[in-house]
Design a protein around this motif. Structure first.
Motif, mmCIF file in Angstrom:
data_model
loop_
_atom_site.group_PDB
_atom_site.id
_atom_site.type_symbol
_atom_site.label_atom_id
_atom_site.label_comp_id
_atom_site.label_asym_id
_atom_site.label_seq_id
_atom_site.Cartn_x
_atom_site.Cartn_y
_atom_site.Cartn_z
ATOM 1 N N GLN A 387 0.808 -1.214 0.000
ATOM 2 C CA GLN A 387 0.000 0.000 0.000
ATOM 3 C C GLN A 387 0.847 1.273 0.000
ATOM 4 O O GLN A 387 0.300 2.381 -0.115
ATOM 5 N N LEU A 388 2.148 1.138 0.146
ATOM 6 C CA LEU A 388 3.027 2.300 0.059
ATOM 7 C C LEU A 388 2.976 2.879 -1.351
ATOM 8 O O LEU A 388 2.867 2.146 -2.336
ATOM 9 N N ARG A 389 3.066 4.198 -1.456
ATOM 10 C CA ARG A 389 2.975 4.858 -2.747
ATOM 11 C C ARG A 389 4.191 5.750 -2.985
ATOM 12 O O ARG A 389 4.719 6.373 -2.061
ATOM 13 N N LEU A 390 4.600 5.809 -4.252
ATOM 14 C CA LEU A 390 5.728 6.653 -4.630
ATOM 15 C C LEU A 390 5.298 8.106 -4.753
ATOM 16 O O LEU A 390 4.158 8.406 -5.111
ATOM 17 N N ARG A 391 6.219 9.010 -4.446
ATOM 18 C CA ARG A 391 6.016 10.420 -4.766
ATOM 19 C C ARG A 391 6.147 10.578 -6.272
ATOM 20 O O ARG A 391 6.950 9.903 -6.918
ATOM 21 N N THR A 392 5.385 11.483 -6.838
ATOM 22 C CA THR A 392 5.410 11.675 -8.284
ATOM 23 C C THR A 392 5.616 13.147 -8.617
ATOM 24 O O THR A 392 5.372 14.029 -7.799
ATOM 25 N N GLY A 393 6.066 13.386 -9.849
ATOM 26 C CA GLY A 393 6.181 14.743 -10.357
ATOM 27 C C GLY A 393 7.485 15.454 -10.049
ATOM 28 O O GLY A 393 7.683 16.579 -10.488
ATOM 29 N N LEU A 394 8.384 14.805 -9.270
ATOM 30 C CA LEU A 394 9.656 15.418 -8.912
ATOM 31 C C LEU A 394 10.810 14.545 -9.398
ATOM 32 O O LEU A 394 10.679 13.323 -9.513
ATOM 33 N N ILE A 395 11.960 15.167 -9.685
ATOM 34 C CA ILE A 395 13.142 14.404 -10.074
ATOM 35 C C ILE A 395 13.564 13.503 -8.922
ATOM 36 O O ILE A 395 13.917 12.335 -9.117
ATOM 37 N N ALA A 396 13.549 14.054 -7.696
ATOM 38 C CA ALA A 396 13.790 13.224 -6.522
ATOM 39 C C ALA A 396 12.547 12.377 -6.292
ATOM 40 O O ALA A 396 11.429 12.881 -6.267
#
Length: 406
Positions: A387-396
């Motif tokens: 259920q963990l989700r990745l951050r999106t929209g950033l190079i990091a």
């Protein structure tokens, strides 16, 4: 054949698992074309020796503000690495870069880290106390992972601790890939540069025992070692490298160890495993950078894995893929904190651009892991790892909120 070029970054089964496509490329097509979010085409290399060569070979330039370089971001200027920023060019490569590293290197020695350890420990305990006082469950990302590194950076450059939220905001916007508009990015740069300029003036009037005060005196000497624009660019580099990546890695480390609690329990039982566990987390993480590594511009034809990479190519050394190369690491997918060559991963880069602040990043990760396993031996993820989700929209890259209970 342009339609056959796959979109990049690749899809992955879960937030903590690497995209299967990377292993396929490493085995069968280690030098591959991909299409970036901007629509431009770049070349990705996935083997350890190739990735290390791209990072260490001067024929691969860090300067992406060149004609023909692939744009990384959907903003008009292509993002942080494509746009020429005042002060950044001369400290990016060659003799200017070596001179810049010499000016800063004394602040990141092992001896200096021994002096910083009590301060980092006190900051960690203070943040953890506040999180525990609210009771479980707690958002480890917001309560510890995000604020700790920016507090450290503020202390390093002599910025007031109460400005940490502003630093964090500027960092996120300047690292945009698709999340922020060009207008928002430009505004963040203006605000950040103005803030640092004011901070330089305040430190000049009342210098402290911090890196910015020392560098301000060097800049004021006007002996060619460091201009004012380069000084501002230095603070920007410290913020982006020291805040976002370390913040993300604290959350990633906790999630990786708690997703398979035997890894966490091993450190609870044997605190001597802290350094080796940190190195394995650094080696096996696949989420820290959306692109997998900082791109380079190929200035002349170069041979990699029996493939000619032509001059003018934008090349991405995919660090997570390289860190799982079985030619370099035996049984590479196995988590082994006692691995003899585990610290030879490429997460901090290689060659002249090897991360200057890596001793500080390692210190923060070790302090956090030692503190969590000592004070919270029963720490667990609130949610299933899937259920963990990745951050999106950033190079990091990194994870979104990591909720824990104890």
């Amino acid at each position: 054949m342009a339609d056959a070029i796959p979109d990049f970054p690749f899809d992955r089964p879960t937030a903590l698992e690497p995209p299967p496509r990377l292993a396929e490329l490493r085995e069968h097509c280690p030098v591959a074309h991909v299409r970036l979010p901007s629509g431009d085409v770049a070349t990705v290399v996935t083997r350890y020796d190739d990735a290390r060569a791209v990072m260490a070979d001067p024929r691969f330039s860090r300067d992406l503000a060149r004609d023909g370089a692939a744009r990384l971001s959907t903003t008009e200027d292509g993002g942080l690495f494509n746009r020429r920023r005042a002060g950044a060019t001369r400290i990016r490569e060659g003799q200017g870069h070596l001179r810049w590293r010499r000016l800063l290197s004394g602040w990141f020695t092992l001896r200096k880290m021994d002096l910083w350890r009590p301060r980092v420990q006190a900051m960690t305990d203070d943040l953890l106390d506040a999180m525990l006082a609210k009771g479980p469950p707690g958002n480890l990302s917001a309560g510890l992972a995000l604020p700790l590194p920016v507090r450290v950076i503020c202390a390093l450059v002599g910025a007031p601790a109460e400005d940490q939220d502003r630093f964090a905001h500027w960092s996120r916007v300047m690292l945009t890939l698709t999340r922020y508009t060009q207008e928002e990015v430009d505004q963040a740069y203006r605000e950040f540069n103005g803030y640092v300029s004011d901070l330089i003036d305040r430190n000049r009037a009342d210098p402290g025992d911090d890196l910015l005060s020392e560098l301000t005196q060097i800049s004021d000497a006007e002996d060619g070692r460091l201009s004012r624009d380069e000084l501002v660019a230095t603070v920007r580099a410290l913020l982006l490298a020291g805040h976002e990546t370390t913040s993300n890695m604290i959350a990633i480390m906790t999630a990786m160890l708690l997703a398979d609690r035997s890894r966490y329990e091993d450190v609870v039982d044997d605190p001597g495993l802290v350094p080796g566990t940190v190195e394995e987390v650094l080696r096996l993480d696949s989420t820290l950078s959306v692109l997998g590594g900082l791109p380079r511009f190929c200035t002349e034809d170069v041979e990699l894995s029996e493939t000619t990479v032509p001059a003018g190519s934008t090349v991405i050394p995919h660090i997570p893929a390289a860190n799982r190369d079985r030619v370099k690491f035996a049984d590479p997918d196995r988590f082994d904190p006692r691995r003899e060559n585990g610290a030879q991963h490429l997460t901090f880069g290689a060659g002249p651009h090897y991360c200057l602040g890596q001793p500080l990043a390692r210190l923060e990760l070790q302090v956090v892991l030692g503190t969590l396993t000592r004070r919270l031996p029963g720490l667990r993820l609130r949610d299933h790892p899937d259920q963990l989700r990745l951050r999106t929209g950033l190079i990091a890259g990194g994870l979104q909120d990591v909720w824990v209970t104890w």
